[in-house]
Structures are given as structure tokens and as C-alpha cells.
Design an enzyme around this catalytic site. Structure first.
Site, mmCIF file in Angstrom:
data_model
loop_
_atom_site.group_PDB
_atom_site.id
_atom_site.type_symbol
_atom_site.label_atom_id
_atom_site.label_comp_id
_atom_site.label_asym_id
_atom_site.label_seq_id
_atom_site.Cartn_x
_atom_site.Cartn_y
_atom_site.Cartn_z
ATOM 1 N N GLU A 592 0.953 -1.178 -0.085
ATOM 2 C CA GLU A 592 -0.030 0.085 0.015
ATOM 3 C C GLU A 592 0.896 1.220 0.010
ATOM 4 O O GLU A 592 0.624 2.298 0.575
ATOM 5 C CB GLU A 592 -0.964 -0.023 1.138
ATOM 6 C CG GLU A 592 -2.198 -1.057 1.234
ATOM 7 C CD GLU A 592 -2.839 -1.331 2.279
ATOM 8 O OE1 GLU A 592 -2.836 -0.505 3.155
ATOM 9 O OE2 GLU A 592 -3.701 -2.178 2.220
ATOM 10 N N GLU A 694 -6.968 -9.499 -2.806
ATOM 11 C CA GLU A 694 -7.737 -9.366 -1.476
ATOM 12 C C GLU A 694 -9.109 -9.172 -1.885
ATOM 13 O O GLU A 694 -9.711 -8.343 -1.301
ATOM 14 C CB GLU A 694 -7.075 -8.434 -0.668
ATOM 15 C CG GLU A 694 -5.428 -8.592 -0.362
ATOM 16 C CD GLU A 694 -4.920 -7.577 0.473
ATOM 17 O OE1 GLU A 694 -5.790 -6.874 1.175
ATOM 18 O OE2 GLU A 694 -3.667 -7.302 0.509
#
Length: 817
Positions: A592, A694
Site C-alpha cells: 500500500e 484480496e
């Protein structure tokens, strides 16, 4: 000689070739039986007999199964010969009438130019490429001569007198003629189903006329009926196709907006509407403008923009208006905008445009849609610059009709930028057209043709051998996150192994799990999880080495600065990568990093670059991934737009990192299919494997809707050719799951679990049984993966296995009895 006609052997294709430049030859052939040895050669059709040297390059020979060929037919028919339509029923005040009964009839199967006619007999030729006077290139050359002479050429006419039709040659000729962008008519077609399906499915064919005029002596080459108008076999084929290529009678009721939608073949329709004691009859035309989905995408900033996709679609010949908007600061901004009237419901809209900033350096430009002046939905973004044009691609879905909407552009940071828009396109698709595109991609990318050859000890083919084929595993990685609760939990393990072939640890490899206290590294739990997965041959992703979000950084690390932090970081990456070298297929290196920069703030702007370099050197066989959220889920987050992802990835590559994989998380709330596809199209230009890492649906949505949305996402990403794996973020813990569970704690499926089971079954080849043909061969078309084969012939049985992996050509496998 300035040019000559070059043909392949037995005239599988021709080209008018010239000296000093390259010309494109396209053709093909059909083999009804196997061939152990064949020549494909080139010869010159010239009259003077002179010896000519022919140079060949960029040659391609691509096999297709009949199913693949027909799938392409059907996709094109759905896209080109049908169109979505919505009928709005209202009272005199314009208010929609709910539950009005609607009946529709197909009064004409095709538009006027697509109707089939029988005409007068006339001399013609069989359709082949052995006539040097009428090759596709000589036709084009003659047409261009007429055009240069001042003739306005409006159409292409091909007679179509076939002896034995050659489908790939037919398609290749039509493809070449289609480059002229003129309507093509087959005016004297005289064959059966093969020819009619081939030409009807080609987007550039605008009409077919069958040359079967009936007189007392019969027809020119083929009759549809006898003299008493009883169908002959050719007549049965025509009747069958006319029935197949028309919209049947359907009845339904308007929804709560007073609307009724359907997807039908092009032509004239009569509609009857009943509500209470009132009945209204009307007619309307359904005209053809439904194209294929265009997966074109561009990531470079161009001096000159490309033309609009779909020739502009709804926006054809439109330029944006200027919208005067007051922002929260009270100042007015001027935004380019399109005003949209009467958008249909139950429709998917793809949007694209080229964007340039005037007088600004760069910025993220967001395209938004409002249908009620209060709700503003992002439908696409682009990182735009001054001095060149950048490509924006996205879209939206309308569940209900909209009488008035605005599509406008603004700088995502709220600045009053001067935004230039050109080559804008808005193209509607029906749900059926959208699914047809998905199915076409799945058949092309996730399946492959296979032929099994059964022979005796001398190599002679055995006819009539019974064959059973069963897929025992899938090639496409489809998996889920797991947690440590799977250890020793037999029901959890069994449930997982029955479904998935890939896994990722939810939290157990993260730094805060393996080194809760400084210097006390413990890999016991992930080691045990790894042993379980390795014992069951499950592909495993490594998640993650570092996480840029400070919330998920070990508390003791947050207090380190300078040399101490550098030492801790080096210790972490060296310990982890050394311990698990060659164990994981992927590593999420700096998680991220588009949203957070904990390490770069403290160790400098090159910290992430150094993480990737070190990881690559310590585990060179693993694929290194960027991994981030809100890249594909939405376009409201300006930090993680598709262009920002690409920009960051290119920065790493320029720094010397060999970027191998694209990881996009996929934490969805309400999925937007055209935006998902547009983002994947843009990422695909990088030619790197894309993984959804995810995937889940927000727990703010009820279980039933979670399942519905999950299916939308999975079908969209599985059908995209550049997506190479899907991981669900559905690890089961005693307290539930992160956002979405597939089962309850007793492993009874929730709606999302039912969706997964349904799709896993759909995306796997069922048991196939059959017999070898007179050449000892048996062919089928299956999803990629491992297969088990059983062959029975007389008293002999043979068992074997083989792999059906990615590739365009037919996979051949031999079994000897």
C-alpha cells in the site's frame, strides 16, 4: 514487373505483392482429417513465366476448434445483430406506469438492408482465391482506381458462388475488405449453413442475397425447394437460421419506473401495451449500432490524440458544454460537461476521452456523473498534463432510466484548471452484450482445444475406442487467504482444499506477527501453515515484507529513527527472505505504498526502491509485486488511480527494479463493471501479470447482496485476458472474517460461498465421454488444467494424465494400447 499476385499452395490465400515494400496476406484452410505431413508454399501468378524471388516474414498459422470458431460467430452476432432497447410506459402527465403488460413481436428479422431476397439467375463463378483477376487485393485496387477517378464508392458486392466453402478464407477476405469501411453485401450466395453463419457473423457484412431464383428448369446452382415448394436440405437450413436469427415473442411487465427492457435482433417491432382496461399498439425500429467491446487503452501522453472509440457512440459529433459550478469555497469554476438525455436503464455504459490541461503542469482529472444533481459518481480518472493528450477510460451502470444527467470533468484537488476534452465516447451495452464479451474472452483465454490419439503398438489409429476425460485440477490460480485457525482444524482444511489451489497468509507473515518484540523473531506459526499448504501442493503468495501504513507497523519500530530503523529494516528483510527463499511464488514487497509512506518519510524517498532491490536479490525466483487498494474498486481515491499506480511502477522500473507483477487488492463496496474492465485494460498495456490479491465485498452490505456483487466482480476479472490469478480475502477466524465470509463457523455456505462454488463448477470441464473416430482421434475443448484419461478398447484399458496449459494451438496427446 512492379507487382504480382502471390498465392499459397492450393490457394489458401493471395496477396498483390510489390517490390520494395511488404504486403499482408491473410487466408486459411480447414482440415476434416488429420495430416501427418503437409507443405504450405508460395507461388507467383504471373503471365510472363519469369522467375520471381519471394520473401516471407511474420508468418502465422493458428488452429481453431469448431467450438472456438462458433463462439466467435455468436459473440459477433450478439454484438452486431442485436441491440438493447428500453420501452417507457407513462400516463398523460409523463409518470411511469408500473406493471403494464408488454408484448413484443418481430415483424422483420433484419433491417431492410439485411433482409434476404431471391433474385434472377445470372452467370457467376465459384468463390476461391485461384482466380488472379479477382483476388481481394485486385478488387481493392480496382475500387481505389474508381475512387481516384472521382467515383464515390459506397458499397462492396461479392457474389458468393461456392463449391466447397473455406471459412477462414471467407473471414480473411472480409477482414481485408472491412478496412475500406464500406458496407459489404453477399449477393449470390449458394451454399449451406457454413457460408451463411460465416458471413452473417462478420460485422462488415450488411446484407445477404441468396441466388436461388426458381424457374421451371430449376435454379442457377442451388434450389431451396422443389417445384411444389417443399423444402430441400438447403431450404431447411435457411428456415432454421431465419428462426434462430429473429427475436421470439416475449411478454413482461414494466418495472416500478414504468420501463421494460430487452435485447433483440435488429428490425421492425410491433408492441402491444395493456394496463387495466386500456390497450395501446405501436411500432418502432431497432437499428444496428451495437459494436464489440473495444479493449484499447493508452498510458502514454500523446502530442495528437487518437480518434474516439466506437466513433463516439452517443457522443458522435458532440463537443462538451461549459458548466459553471460553485465549489465549497464559494468561488466559481468552469468545467467541461456533456448533457445526457434519456439514458436507458439496465444498461452498461463505457466512457472514454482524451484530456489535456491548458496552462497547468499536471493533475488527476476526474470524470463524474450526476443523474439527479445531488449524487456525484466518479466514472473514470486520468493523470493529465499540459502540452499532450492523456487517455481516460471508465464507465458506469444505470439500473433505472435517467431523463437528464451531467457528465463533467474536474481536477481532483478542486483547483480551477482549464481542461480540454476531445475524442469523447459514450457507448451503451446491454447485459447480454457485456456477458457475451466475457464469454468470448473466457473461451479464448481460459480454454484450449485438445486431441487425443489412440493407436496400437504399431502406431495405427484405433477407431471406436471408448474415452473418458476428467479434469482433476485447474490451471488458473483461484484461492483465498487463510489464518492460523486452519492449523489442526480438519473441517476447515477439508473445506479449503476442496475448493482452492492457491493461498496467502492473512496476517501471520506480517512484521507485527513475526517480531512482536524487537529481536524475538518467531516463524513457528507461518512455518506450520506453510507445511500444510506445501503438503497439499497449494500455490502460496508471500504477504507482506513491509507495510507502509504506520498503524500496522510494529509499535517498537514506530519509535526508531535513522540508523536504528535502517538496521531493523535490513534485519527484517534478510531474515524473512532467507528463511522463506523459494517458498512463495510472489512477494508483496512494500504494501500500500500509494497511500502511505512510513518508511520513505524516515529513510528517504528511495526506501521502497531499496526494498524491492534487496528482495529481488535474496529471492530471485519469486515475482515481486506492488499491492494496493482502490485502484480497481473505485476512482474516487486520487492517490491510487490507475495512472498513479502505473506512474509509481514506472518509477521503480526506472530505478533499476525488475517489476514482475501487478497486485490490486479488490476490496469492493458496489462494483462498477465498466470501470473494472477499463482499469484492467490500462494495466494490461504494461504486459505484466495482474492478480486480484484480496477480493471481498464490504460488510456494510447484507449477505445476499455480497454474493451478488461478488459474482459481478469475479466474472469481470476472470474473463479479462491479463488477469492471471484471483485471491479472496476470506480467511475464517473465530470472530468472523475481515469483511466477507464464505461460510459460517460450521462451514455451511453463506451466499458468497454459494457463488464461489457455482463459479468453480462452471469454470471446470465436466466429465467427457466419447469414442475415437476413424483416425483413432478424439477431440474436446476444455478449461486449462490437469486431466485424467481412461481408454477402453475390447479387453484393454489404459489410464494416463496430461496437462492442458495456456496456448493457442491444439494440444495433442497420444496413448498406445
Amino acid at each position: 514487373m512492379n507487382y504480382m499476385v502471390i498465392s499459397m499452395n492450393e490457394y489458401k490465400g493471395t496477396v498483390v505483392a510489390k517490390r520494395g515494400c511488404w504486403s499482408f496476406l491473410k487466408g486459411g484452410f480447414v482440415l476434416d482429417t488429420n495430416s501427418n505431413h503437409a507443405f504450405l508454399y508460395f507461388e507467383v501468378q504471373n503471365s510472363d513465366g519469369s522467375e520471381i524471388s519471394i520473401t516471407i516474414t511474420s508468418a502465422s498459422l493458428q488452429p481453431f476448434t469448431q467450438q472456438q470458431w462458433r463462439t466467435n460467430h455468436q459473440y459477433k452476432i450478439n454484438a452486431e445483430r442485436k441491440q438493447a432497447v428500453t420501452i417507457h410506459i407513462s400516463d398523460v402527465r409523463g409518470d411511469g406506469i408500473k406493471e403494464a403488460t408488454t408484448t413484443r413481436f418481430n415483424a422483420a428479422v433484419f433491417e431492410n438492408e439485411l433482409k434476404w431476397y431471391s433474385t434472377e439467375r445470372q452467370q457467376g463463378k465459384s468463390e476461391t482465391c485461384n482466380d488472379a483477376n479477382s483476388t481481394v487485393d485486385t478488387y481493392i485496387s480496382r475500387l481505389r482506381e474508381l475512387k481516384r477517378g472521382g467515383v464515390l464508392m459506397d458499397g462492396i458486392v461479392l457474389e458468393g458462388h461456392f463449391t466447397v466453402p473455406n471459412p477462414p478464407l471467407i473471414r480473411a477476405v472480409l477482414d481485408k475488405l472491412a478496412t475500406l469501411k464500406l458496407p459489404i453485401w453477399l449477393t449470390e450466395g449458394t451454399y449451406l449453413e457454413v457460408v451463411l453463419r460465416e458471413v452473417f457473423s462478420h460485422p462488415s457484412v450488411n446484407g445477404i442475397i441468396i441466388w436461388t431464383a426458381l424457374d421451371p428448369n430449376g435454379s442457377f446452382r442451388m434450389c431451396l425447394t422443389d417445384n411444389k415448394f417443399r423444402n430441400l436440405p438447403a431450404g431447411h437450413v435457411v428456415d432454421k437460421l431465419l428462426k434462430e436469427w429473429r427475436t421470439g415473442v416475449v411478454e413482461g411487465q414494466t418495472d416500478n419506473h414504468g420501463s421494460f427492457s430487452f435485447c433483440g435482433f435488429l428490425g421492425e417491432y410491433r408492441i402491444t401495451v395493456s394496463n387495466g382496461n386500456r390497450t395501446v399498439n405501436s411500432t418502432f425500429s431497432l437499428c444496428g449500432d451495437g459494436p464489440f467491446y473495444d479493449d484499447s487503452a493508452y498510458t502514454e501522453c500523446k502530442v495528437e490524440p487518437e480518434g474516439p472509440l466506437y466513433n463516439g457512440g452517443i457522443f458522435k459529433d458532440q463537443t462538451p458544454n461549459v458548466l459553471h459550478w460553485q465549489v465549497h469555497t464559494g468561488s466559481n469554476v468552469h468545467l467541461p460537461a456533456f448533457v445526457l438525455h434519456n439514458l436507458t436503464g439496465s444498461t452498461i455504459y463505457t466512457f472514454s476521452s482524451w484530456v489535456k490541461l491548458n496552462g497547468s503542469d499536471s493533475g488527476v482529472i476526474k470524470a463524474s456523473l450526476t443523474t439527479d444533481n445531488t449524487t456525484h459518481k466518479c466514472i473514470g480518472t486520468v493523470f493529465a498534463k499540459s502540452g499532450c493528450w492523456s487517455f481516460l477510460k471508465g464507465g458506469f451502470v444505470l439500473d433505472s432510466p435517467s431523463n437528464y444527467a451531467l457528465l463533467y470533468f474536474q481536477n481532483s484537488d478542486g483547483k480551477n484548471s482549464s481542461i480540454a476534452i476531445t475524442s469523447a465516447s459514450l457507448q451503451p451495452f446491454s447485459a447480454e452484450q457485456w456477458k457475451a464479451s466475457q464469454q468470448y474472452n473466457m473461451d479464448s483465454e481460459r480454454k484450449r482445444a485438445a486431441t487425443i490419439h489412440v493407436s496400437d503398438a504399431n502406431g495405427a489409429g484405433i477407431q471406436g475406442a471408448a474415452i473418458t476425460v476428467e479434469q482433476v485440477s485447474r490451471d488458473f490460480p483461484f484461492g483465498s487467504a487463510i489464518s492460523k485457525t486452519i492449523l489442526g482444524n480438519i473441517p476447515y482444511q477439508s473445506w479449503f482444499l476442496e475448493r482452492f489451489n492457491a493461498a496467502v497468509f492473512e496476517n501471520e507473515l506480517k512484521w507485527y506477527s513475526t517480531e512482536l518484540q524487537q529481536g524475538k523473531v518467531d516463524y513457528t506459526i507461518p512455518d506450520q501453515m506453510l507445511e500444510f499448504l506445501r503438503a497439499n501442493q497449494i500455490t502460496i503468495r508471500g504477504h507482506n515484507i513491509f507495510w507502509e501504513n504506520p498503524i500496522y507497523t510494529p509499535s517498537w519500530v514506530q519509535n526508531l529513527t535513522g540508523p536504528e530503523l535502517k538496521l531493523a529494516v535490513n534485519s527484517r528483510i534478510n531474515s524473512l527472505m532467507s528463511h522463506y527463499k523459494n517458498e512463495f511464488v510472489h512477494w508483496d514487497v512494500s504494501n500500500e505504498m500509494l497511500h502511505y509512506d512510513f518508511y520513505e518519510q524516515r529513510l528517504g524517498p528511495n526506501a521502497s526502491l531499496e526494498f524491492f532491490e534487496t528482495a529481488q536479490s535474496l529471492d530471485p525466483l519469486a515475482t515481486m509485486f506492488m499491492n494496493d487498494f482502490n485502484v480497481v474498486e473505485t476512482c474516487d481515491n486520487h492517490k491510487s488511480t490507475v495512472d498513479m499506480y502505473i506512474l509509481r511502477l514506472r518509477e521503480l522500473k526506472q530505478g533499476g527494479v525488475l517489476m514482475d507483477g501487478i497486485g490490486i487488492e479488490g476490496h469492493f463496496t458496489i462494483p462498477n463493471p465498466p470501470l473494472i474492465r477499463a482499469v484492467l485494460d490500462k494495466l494490461a498495456t504494461l504486459e505484466l501479470p495482474i492478480w486480484l490479491t484480496e477480493v471481498d465485498i464490504s460488510n456494510t452490505i447484507d449477505n445476499e447482496t455480497q454474493g451478488t456483487y461478488l459474482e459481478v466482480v469475479l466474472r469481470e476479472v476472470f474473463s479479462h485476458p491479463s488477469v492471471k490469478g484471483i485471491m479472496l480475502w476470506t480467511a475464517l477466524d473465530p470472530n468472523g472474517c475481515y469483511e466477507m465470509c464464505l461460510t459460517d463457523n460450521n462451514f455451511h455456505n453463506l451466499p458468497a460461498g454459494d457463488v464461489v462454488d457455482k463459479l468453480l463448477k462452471e469454470w471446470q470441464t465436466g466429465a467427457i465421454e466419447g469414442h475415437t473416430d476413424d483416425h483413432g482421434s478424439f477431440s474436446f475443448y476444455g478449461f486449462l488444467g490437469e486431466y485424467k484419461i481412461t481408454v477402453n478398447y475390447g479387453n484393454t484399458t489404459a489410464n494416463s494424465t496430461f496437462s492442458l496449459c495456456g496456448g493457442d494451438e491444439t494440444r495433442h496427446f497420444s496413448i498406445q494400447l
